[in-house]
Scaffold this active site. Structure first.
Site, PDB file in Angstrom:
ATOM      1  N   GLU A  38      -9.888   1.078  12.151  1.00  0.00           N
ATOM      2  CA  GLU A  38     -10.093  -0.281  11.104  1.00  0.00           C
ATOM      3  C   GLU A  38      -9.498  -1.239  11.860  1.00  0.00           C
ATOM      4  OE1 GLU A  38      -8.706   0.799   7.023  1.00  0.00           O
ATOM      5  OE2 GLU A  38      -9.670  -0.644   6.129  1.00  0.00           O
ATOM      6  N   LYS A 109     -17.210  -1.966   4.316  1.00  0.00           N
ATOM      7  CA  LYS A 109     -16.404  -1.003   3.610  1.00  0.00           C
ATOM      8  C   LYS A 109     -16.954  -0.861   2.189  1.00  0.00           C
ATOM      9  CE  LYS A 109     -11.732   0.711   3.195  1.00  0.00           C
ATOM     10  NZ  LYS A 109     -10.314   0.462   3.760  1.00  0.00           N
ATOM     11  N   CYS A 142     -11.878   4.019   6.530  1.00  0.00           N
ATOM     12  CA  CYS A 142     -10.872   4.609   5.948  1.00  0.00           C
ATOM     13  C   CYS A 142     -10.868   5.208   4.274  1.00  0.00           C
ATOM     14  CB  CYS A 142      -9.640   3.512   5.709  1.00  0.00           C
ATOM     15  SG  CYS A 142      -7.951   4.279   5.634  1.00  0.00           S
ATOM     16  N   VAL A 169      -2.518   4.979   5.449  1.00  0.00           N
ATOM     17  CA  VAL A 169      -1.006   4.898   4.981  1.00  0.00           C
ATOM     18  C   VAL A 169      -0.746   5.991   4.132  1.00  0.00           C
ATOM     19  CG1 VAL A 169      -0.933   2.549   5.285  1.00  0.00           C
ATOM     20  CG2 VAL A 169      -1.754   3.289   3.048  1.00  0.00           C
ATOM     21  N   MET A 170      -1.520   6.858   3.432  1.00  0.00           N
ATOM     22  CA  MET A 170      -1.360   7.861   2.490  1.00  0.00           C
ATOM     23  C   MET A 170      -1.256   9.324   3.536  1.00  0.00           C
ATOM     24  SD  MET A 170      -3.077   6.866  -1.055  1.00  0.00           S
ATOM     25  CE  MET A 170      -4.813   7.060  -0.555  1.00  0.00           C
TER      26      MET A 170
HETATM   27  C1  ACM Z   1      -7.409   2.156   3.812  1.00  0.00           C
HETATM   28  O1  ACM Z   1      -8.361   2.325   3.327  1.00  0.00           O
HETATM   29  N1  ACM Z   1      -7.036   1.391   4.815  1.00  0.00           N
HETATM   30  C2  ACM Z   1      -6.048   3.075   3.349  1.00  0.00           C
END
Ligand code: ACM
Length: 261
Positions: A38, A109, A142, A169-170
């Protein structure tokens, strides 16, 4: 088909250099389809709507054309994330699928994460699948993964492979990929970046560990958390088109849709 996930560590805002680094990395390992993270060449953490608009590109911009040209000269397709300045004047978090034949498929997205909700507009393309060289490819970005409906919808549309561009990040997805793959019997190729970004006093660390998981839940690629590179695997559509678990069960055919909301 031989596919690759590309793991990078872009410098925020250094678009020309980040694209050069990506293309050089991709030059080092041959694949038919490359899946990039991304926001692959801009960096992730914008701090205002104005900044998101300033780093966004139109799909015929010079930056995008570098991927288009590379795809043609290398006879390989590329799917990458970027902030898109769309014709409707809005800024989307998008992924673009470019083919050597010159096709361009934009996905925007659907499920925005965290402060993306301030800076971007939720996608309006919905989910779709494109067939390229015999493989049906769906795009996701993501946080879309967190909503099982996203990958299920792509599977119902016939996707063999979900090309998942991420900046994770999670700590959850890389394990959850197993469930998303087996419940849909699809290939999942997730490309994630590494490194940290600190902007406006907030630090985000990206977890790397890009994965390619097959329809039986095998991790064909499980990249490290701290190195850039290109990681490849072969996909076989015979596996993704067989939705049977055994002589009695079919993960798509056995759904009891009358009970689902
Ligand atoms: C995300 O959607 N970049 C965690």
């Amino acid at each position: 088909m031989n596919i690759a996930v590309v793991q990078n560590n872009p410098v925020f805002g250094e678009k020309y250099k980040n694209i050069s680094d990506l293309l050089k990395t991709m030059d080092s390992v041959k694949a038919e389809l490359y899946i990039l993270p991304e926001m692959a060449y801009t960096g992730y953490q914008v701090v205002s709507k104005e900044e998101a608009a300033a780093i966004a590109d139109k799909i015929d911009s010079d930056n995008i054309m570098r991927f288009v040209e590379w795809s043609k000269t290398h006879d390989s397709a590329v799917i990458f994330g970027f902030p898109e300045a769309a014709e409707d004047g809005k800024i989307y978090n998008s992924s673009l699928f470019v083919t050597p034949e010159g096709d361009r498929h934009i996905y925007r997205k659907s499920h925005l994460f965290y402060k993306e909700k301030i800076f971007y507009v939720p996608g309006n393309t919905g989910f779709f699948v494109n067939e390229w060289r015999g493989v049906k490819i769906g795009q996701a970005i993501c946080f879309d993964w967190y909503f099982s409906e996203s990958f299920r919808t792509l599977a119902l549309l016939g996707a063999d492979l979900i090309a998942h561009c991420t900046n994770i990040v999670m700590p959850y997805f890389q394990r959850a990929a197993f469930a998303r793959a087996i419940e849909n019997k699809v290939y999942i190729a997730t490309s994630n970046r590494i490194g940290t970004e600190e902007r406006d006093g907030e630090k985000l660390t990206y977890t790397g560990e890009s994965v390619i998981v097959d329809p039986l839940g095998n991790y064909l690629v499980d990249a490290p958390s701290d190195t850039t590179g290109v990681f490849t695997a072969k996909i076989d559509t015979k596996l993704s088109r067989n939705k049977k678990l055994n002589d009695f069960n079919d993960v798509i055919g056995d759904r009891r849709t009358i009970f689902y909301k």
